[in-house]
Write an enzyme that holds these catalytic residues in place. Structure first.
Site, mmCIF file in Angstrom:
data_model
loop_
_atom_site.group_PDB
_atom_site.id
_atom_site.type_symbol
_atom_site.label_atom_id
_atom_site.label_comp_id
_atom_site.label_asym_id
_atom_site.label_seq_id
_atom_site.Cartn_x
_atom_site.Cartn_y
_atom_site.Cartn_z
ATOM 1 N N ASN A 9 0.816 -1.320 -0.104
ATOM 2 C CA ASN A 9 -0.102 -0.319 -0.087
ATOM 3 C C ASN A 9 0.885 1.188 -0.024
ATOM 4 O O ASN A 9 1.607 1.581 1.034
ATOM 5 C CB ASN A 9 -0.948 -0.061 1.181
ATOM 6 C CG ASN A 9 -2.003 1.311 1.208
ATOM 7 O OD1 ASN A 9 -1.636 2.118 0.925
ATOM 8 N ND2 ASN A 9 -3.134 0.811 1.782
ATOM 9 N N ASP A 72 -1.918 -3.476 11.173
ATOM 10 C CA ASP A 72 -3.184 -4.227 10.947
ATOM 11 C C ASP A 72 -4.395 -3.283 11.738
ATOM 12 O O ASP A 72 -4.063 -2.826 12.836
ATOM 13 C CB ASP A 72 -3.408 -5.695 11.662
ATOM 14 C CG ASP A 72 -4.606 -6.372 11.056
ATOM 15 O OD1 ASP A 72 -4.910 -6.629 10.013
ATOM 16 O OD2 ASP A 72 -5.602 -6.827 11.874
#
Length: 200
Positions: A9, A72
């Site tokens: 990302n 996360d």
């Protein structure tokens, strides 16, 4: 100095770079998964954000021999008992389909009154060193779930999240710098800055 960010990302990489720059840390090269020798991505089968962040960071450090940072994160909606939570990226059944995830969540919450639309973004960042040393930091960002999308910035559930601390603007309406200063991931990363500074 190199840090492997266990992700592909680009937006997360830029966010990390901005956080480090804001802290006065330079000379850090961020390597995404596409920048290192291919390795098997671990299955994120943890029951918590902490579990999954460590699963990814441990795998990256073991495969690359480079300090590895993994995050996360997700949206925890009070009315849904904290869900989507660790399932946020695949809430609609297709991993990373932001539009479908947002549509499903809007549908599930369509008839929930405003006073019960509280939610919060959660991020856990894990930094694992090749020596096996581990550091884990958690950040949270509280707000309310909107009834329709607002703004075109950010990613994920940003268009549906109205932060408590953003003067009535959705997360997707904030500048990257404004978001860094408030966001769940920015708060978690800030806790790891002293550790990273000690490695440079």
């Amino acid at each position: 100095m190199q840090i492997h960010l266990a992700s592909n990302n680009q937006k997360k990489a830029k966010e990390l770079q901005r956080v480090l720059q804001a802290a006065g840390i330079s000379g850090v090269e961020i390597l995404l998964m596409a920048d290192v020798a291919p390795y098997a991505e671990p299955i994120e089968d943890g029951r918590s954000f902490e579990d999954n962040a460590l699963i990814k960071a441990r795998a990256g450090a073991a495969a690359t021999g480079v300090p590895t940072l993994a995050d996360d994160s997700g949206l925890a909606v009070d009315e849904l008992n904290g869900m989507p939570g660790v399932l946020s990226a695949r809430w609609s059944g297709r991993h990373g389909d932001d539009e479908a995830n947002n549509d499903l969540l809007l549908g599930q919450m369509a008839h929930v009154p405003d006073e019960r639309r509280g939610c919060g973004f959660v991020s856990v960042c894990a930094l694992v060193l090749p020596s096996g040393e581990e550091h884990v930091a958690r950040g949270e960002w509280r707000g309310t779930l909107l009834r329709e999308r607002r703004g075109d910035g950010g990613f994920g559930y940003d268009p549906l999240f109205l932060p408590e601390d953003a003067d009535g603007r959705a997360s997707a309406e904030l500048t990257p710098e404004e978001k860094d200063a408030r966001s769940h991931r920015g708060k978690a990363l800030a806790q790891l800055v002293p550790v990273i500074a000690g490695l440079v």
